[in-house]
Scaffold this active site. Structure first.
Site, mmCIF file in Angstrom:
data_model
loop_
_atom_site.group_PDB
_atom_site.id
_atom_site.type_symbol
_atom_site.label_atom_id
_atom_site.label_comp_id
_atom_site.label_asym_id
_atom_site.label_seq_id
_atom_site.Cartn_x
_atom_site.Cartn_y
_atom_site.Cartn_z
ATOM 1 C CB THR A 100 -0.920 0.011 1.235
ATOM 2 O OG1 THR A 100 -1.780 -1.136 1.177
ATOM 3 C CG2 THR A 100 -1.781 1.267 1.261
ATOM 4 C CE LYS A 175 -5.541 -1.341 1.712
ATOM 5 N NZ LYS A 175 -4.229 -2.013 1.716
ATOM 6 C CE LYS A 243 2.046 2.402 4.797
ATOM 7 N NZ LYS A 243 1.603 1.623 3.594
#
Length: 294
Positions: A100, A175, A243
């Site tokens: 990711t 995502k 993050k």
């Protein structure tokens, strides 16, 4: 298997380890690389394949090279340079990044691959460690149709859904949508369970009833019980969610997309980190509500 291929997997973390295992079990010839060599040795004790000393060595001779590491900097460290994946991958192969990471990085890597005659697909996943272990991940991809068609049959061995969402970067943007939805649902679930506790209700009974109706969600089915029992030493860590939300909010600013709830929940996760819960599962948002009153 009829379509056995030479593939590589770079990064044997909690997700990559079982994903690479599924590739081996499906009959592919798998070369693995991990920064900590003992992790690769442990993988070889369980699966058929071979360990190599560099990402470049993993990519040599592979038709598909998978990467699954931590963040943009980690991806660059294994993909670029004289020991990187692109230095070893041959023309006609495809590099797949399951990390990711940012959409900008995906576009950067596609351009680097194109200059070398190598395809690239950004392919972040959803489903967590359990999904990786059970081969039930959802994979959202960005890249060309040609590159996607080359890698989709290989990914099938650890995915329940693999879909091309658009050009390079589209997988990472999808995502981000996924993470925003998860963050919002978890905050709502945390507040709801906290309210049930304060009201003196049987939390398990409440969840059993409302999970049969419109309030049902994956998070409720899989996390409500552990939230009630204050169990958080598992799952997708708060540090990683922060993050992801940081990248998402940065992208939102560039797109002029308003995301007040995502920004608020990001700060709630910062509170959890300050409580020492950076490695706790993301469902630990409820602890922030409890600790305020303790």
């Amino acid at each position: 298997m009829a379509d056995s291929r030479d593939v590589a997997f770079v990064g044997l973390g909690i997700m990559g380890y079982p994903m690479a295992g599924h590739l081996s079990a499906a009959g592919h010839r798998v070369a693995v690389y991990n920064r900590t060599a003992s992790r690769a040795e442990a993988w070889l004790a369980e699966h058929r394949g071979r360990a190599v000393p560099t990402p470049r060595a993993a990519a040599e001779g592979a038709t598909v090279v998978f990467m699954c590491v931590g963040n943009d900097d980690d991806v660059r460290s294994v993909s670029s340079g004289e020991d990187g994946v692109f230095a070893g991958a041959g023309p006609g192969s495809v590099v797949v990044d399951h990390t990711t990471a940012s959409a900008d990085l995906a576009r950067e890597l596609e351009a680097e691959g194109a200059a070398r005659g190598i395809g690239f697909v950004d392919a972040p996943v959803s489903g967590g460690q359990a999904g990786a272990e059970n081969g039930q991940l959802t994979v959202m991809c960005g890249g060309s149709q040609r590159a996607f068609d080359q890698i989709a049959p290989v990914i099938d061995c650890y995915a329940k859904s693999v879909r091309l969402m658009g050009d390079a970067g589209a997988g990472q943007l999808t995502k981000m949508v996924n993470q925003v939805c998860i963050a919002g649902v978890l905050q709502g679930l945390a507040e709801a369970l906290h309210f049930a506790e304060k009201a003196g209700l049987d939390v398990d009974a409440v969840v059993d009833v409302i999970s049969k109706g419109a309030a049902q969600s994956w998070q409720m089915d899989n996390r409500a019980g552990t939230m009630a029992r204050r169990e958080f030493e598992f799952g997708f860590a708060v540090n990683w969610m922060r993050k992801d939300l940081d990248m998402t909010l940065a992208a939102a600013r560039r797109l002029d997309a308003r995301m007040p709830l995502a920004a608020l929940v990001d700060q709630f996760y910062a509170d959890v980190q300050a409580m020492g819960g950076g490695r706790w599962d993301t469902s630990s948002l409820i602890e922030r509500l409890r600790r305020v009153e303790e």
